[in-house]
Design an enzyme around this catalytic site. Structure first.
Site, PDB file in Angstrom:
ATOM      1  N   LYS A 178      -2.201   6.684 -12.889  1.00  0.00           N
ATOM      2  CA  LYS A 178      -1.151   6.622 -13.917  1.00  0.00           C
ATOM      3  C   LYS A 178      -1.118   5.219 -14.521  1.00  0.00           C
ATOM      4  CE  LYS A 178       1.939  10.186 -12.187  1.00  0.00           C
ATOM      5  NZ  LYS A 178       3.306  10.398 -11.719  1.00  0.00           N
ATOM      6  N   HIS A 181       2.702   0.037 -15.640  1.00  0.00           N
ATOM      7  CA  HIS A 181       3.599  -0.370 -16.722  1.00  0.00           C
ATOM      8  C   HIS A 181       4.243  -1.729 -16.434  1.00  0.00           C
ATOM      9  CE1 HIS A 181       6.796   1.044 -14.141  1.00  0.00           C
ATOM     10  NE2 HIS A 181       6.210   2.226 -14.071  1.00  0.00           N
ATOM     11  N   HIS A 184       5.797  -2.421 -13.131  1.00  0.00           N
ATOM     12  CA  HIS A 184       4.920  -2.780 -12.015  1.00  0.00           C
ATOM     13  C   HIS A 184       4.535  -4.256 -12.085  1.00  0.00           C
ATOM     14  CE1 HIS A 184       3.918   1.702 -12.147  1.00  0.00           C
ATOM     15  NE2 HIS A 184       4.490   1.506 -10.980  1.00  0.00           N
TER      16      HIS A 184
HETATM   17  N1  ARG Z   1       5.011   3.913  -6.992  1.00  0.00           N
HETATM   18  C1  ARG Z   1       6.394   3.855  -7.348  1.00  0.00           C
HETATM   19  C2  ARG Z   1       6.560   3.843  -8.863  1.00  0.00           C
HETATM   20  O1  ARG Z   1       5.651   3.481  -9.568  1.00  0.00           O
HETATM   21  C3  ARG Z   1       7.086   2.646  -6.799  1.00  0.00           C
HETATM   22  C4  ARG Z   1       7.165   2.605  -5.303  1.00  0.00           C
HETATM   23  C5  ARG Z   1       8.331   1.823  -4.835  1.00  0.00           C
HETATM   24  N2  ARG Z   1       8.408   1.742  -3.412  1.00  0.00           N
HETATM   25  C6  ARG Z   1       8.856   2.701  -2.614  1.00  0.00           C
HETATM   26  N3  ARG Z   1       8.856   2.467  -1.332  1.00  0.00           N
HETATM   27  N4  ARG Z   1       9.352   3.802  -3.061  1.00  0.00           N
HETATM   28  O2  ARG Z   1       7.615   4.166  -9.348  1.00  0.00           O
END
Ligand code: ARG
Length: 618
Positions: A178, A181, A184
């Site tokens: 994905k 963005h 991140h």
């Molecule tokens: N991969 C998730 C996203 O892009 C963020 C993860 C955040 N950390 C977690 N432990 N949920 O939205």
């Protein structure tokens, strides 16, 4: 009584040894088995002063230390070095009547006496102010900066007694295939800052990247790759290729039911542990991480663990069993399972933890991950860094952990940040982390093309990247992390504004001073050469660094450090003009060089904490 005990009890390890305590060669002599340092000297003086104050105020000395701070410098006037907040002192003294603060301040100031350390006692609005013997201040600060080096400010008494903790910081956490963005990107730089700061404070930090590497997207990706994937492209440019496949398969799936069906099937195979499906998935994951590691390197970011949602597929089942055993799991008519968080069956306050087909969700996997990390690291605190959109998610996860009887749920903390609008690269919206870094470098190179000195750089690309990233980080860290902001490339790169470019520029200028002129030994400098207002302001500002670090360590907001470094750079710009070195008496030049060297050291320390690599030329 002076630096919030830094100056009074402190560790201002300076070797300003009285003449008679030096041997013939001017070396420090040892008394009572250790060096007689100025810190000891301060300690004795300030202990006396604190006890004097504490008698006058009828307050325990510990309360006084908290009420004393370095005075922020002012453009308009010369300020004292330390101040005692009369208000906070009076607040501590319960049972005392609280007459007019100013009268109190004056009365207090009258009762205190100057000595060899404190040269002036005055009052300000609600404060008693102390001015330190100027030469002593100069030598003490410089000596401390050089002696402590990278740890300057961190050894301060403000942090003393701080127990060493095990801290887990989870940040960045992009989703395989994905978009990467802006959220991140923010998570990456903020998490890195928090981890740096915690580490600097002596904690044992584990940096975790929790990849979004599980879920329906892999069903689509598996199917998509079979339809339009190329092995060579996957190998040479995995992030780009997987994203392309993902976009295309999504389009197809919208028009063609069969594609959707086969994606669902593929994901089922994955969930069921089908070897072939899993090996394709593993390849996607491994190649993505390999590329990410390289890009993180450019940012100066590393992780101790590349974890991900996929790790918790199995463990999620255990979590569901445990929830069931504790009587927390409720089946719904649709066949899903939820946890009631209202305690009164309010469905709007429930959290779904199982789909009707028995598979786990984002929250279930986070529960499993938290429990696993506790078992693995036995952390004292765990910090999750994501945008504020996930606030509710984390509150629910923490609450469920608590309901499960895990007392340590209290040690988990979510650090949310705001949304950035309008970050676009020339290729369009931000899709890859690499795009942002490349765009930053490109724009910075264009800017540098106008500057004369940049033409002589050995490695203009690397320098442009470092300066550009500094600009990006400072722009992001300037405000409160929770605030949203609109992104503007031009503002980011202004060289004159309060930007990362300005910090790098200041650092490079100071480095070149050090390269140009030879800087002798600190013990030989004549402190009377640094008594002009510019030097004093810089010294006073350096004196405050630990308070700034302390503030950031309390609320985990980098903006305190950012504004401190920007002020330091402004002070330096003025000093650069007024405190010339070339053509001055050696004694004056030497003293000034030491001052500039101290500034560069603290500037570099602060920048590194923020995740910036200082440049020595630009
Ligand atoms: N991969 C998730 C996203 O892009 C963020 C993860 C955040 N950390 C977690 N432990 N949920 O939205």
């Amino acid at each position: 009584m002076i630096p919030r005990s830094r100056l009074f009890q402190v560790e201002l390890g300076i070797s300003l040894v009285p003449q008679r305590q030096k041997d013939g060669a001017g070396r420090k002599v040892r008394g009572e088995g250790r060096e007689f340092l100025i810190s000891d000297w301060f300690a004795i003086h300030f202990r006396d002063r604190v006890s004097q104050l504490s008698r006058v105020l009828d307050l325990p000395p510990e309360n006084l230390i908290k009420s004393i701070s370095a005075v922020p410098i002012s453009k308009k006037e010369e300020v004292a070095d330390f101040q005692l907040s009369v208000h906070s002192v009076l607040e501590c003294s319960n049972g005392h009547s609280k007459p007019d603060i100013q009268v109190q301040a004056r009365r207090l100031a009258e009762k205190l006496k100057c000595d060899t350390v404190v040269s002036e006692i005055s009052t300000g609005p609600g404060t008693v102010n102390f001015k330190i013997n100027r030469e002593l201040l100069t030598k003490t600060v410089l000596q401390q900066v050089f002696e402590d080096g990278i740890n300057y400010g961190l050894k301060s008494e403000l942090f003393s007694g701080l127990p060493q903790k095990k801290v887990v910081v989870e940040f960045s956490s992009p989703n395989v295939a994905k978009k990467f963005h802006v959220g991140h990107l923010r998570s990456t730089i903020i998490g890195n800052f928090i981890a740096n700061l915690k580490e600097a404070l002596g904690h044992q930090v584990t940096r975790i990247n929790y990849f979004g590497d599980w879920g329906m997207q892999f069903g689509l990706l598996g199917t998509g790759f079979q339809l339009f994937g190329y092995e060579e492209k996957l190998q040479s440019n995995p992030l780009q290729h997987l994203f392309e496949v993902y976009v295309q398969v999504n389009k197809e799936a919208a028009d063609d039911e069969n594609v959707e069906k086969s994606a669902r099937e593929f994901f089922h195979q994955l969930e069921a542990g089908d070897k072939q499906a899993l090996s394709l998935w593993q390849k996607f994951r491994d190649l993505s991480i390999k590329e990410y590691v390289q890009i993180y390197k450019r940012l100066g970011v590393h992780f101790d663990e590349y974890s991900g949602e996929s790790f918790y597929r199995e463990k999620s089942r255990e979590v569901l069993r445990l929830l069931d055993k504790k009587g927390l799991l409720q089946r719904t008519k649709k066949g899903t399972a939820v946890i009631d968080l209202s305690g009164k069956g309010d469905p709007s306050l429930s959290c779904t933890v199982m789909r009707s087909n028995g598979t786990s969700l984002y929250a279930t996997r986070d529960l499993a991950a938290a429990i696993d990390r506790m078992n693995k690291y036995n952390f004292d605190s765990m910090i999750y860094v994501t945008d504020k959109g996930q606030q509710n998610h984390f509150q629910q996860v923490f609450q469920i952990l608590k309901l499960m009887g895990f007392e340590w749920a209290e040690r988990c903390r979510h650090i949310p940040f705001g949304v950035v609008q309008g970050m676009k690269t020339r290729r369009g919206d931000v899709t890859f982390l690499e795009d942002v870094i490349n765009e930053t470098r490109l724009r910075m190179l264009e800017n540098m093309a106008f500057s004369k000195t940049s033409k002589e750089l050995e490695n203009p690309h690397e320098t442009a990247e470092r300066v550009g990233l500094a600009a990006l980080i400072i722009q992001d860290f300037k405000g409160h992390l929770l605030s949203d902001y609109k992104f503007n490339w031009d503002r980011v790169f202004q060289s004159r504004g309060d930007t990362g470019v300005f910090l790098q520029y200041t650092h490079a200028r100071l480095s070149s001073l050090e390269e140009t002129f030879e800087c002798g030994h600190l013990r030989n400098i004549n402190a009377t050469c640094l008594q002009d207002p510019q030097s004093i302001s810089i010294l006073q500002h350096l004196l405050r660094y630990d308070e700034v670090l302390f503030k950031s360590s309390q609320d985990l907001q980098p903006r305190h450090i950012v504004s401190y470094l920007i002020t330091l750079s402004h002070l330096t710009a003025v000093a650069h003009k007024t405190l010339q070195i070339k053509g001055r008496l050696p004694e004056v030049a030497e003293a000034r060089l030491h001052l500039f060297k101290a500034v560069r050291s603290v500037l570099a320390n602060g920048m590194k904490l923020l995740g910036i690599t200082p440049v020595s030329r630009m």
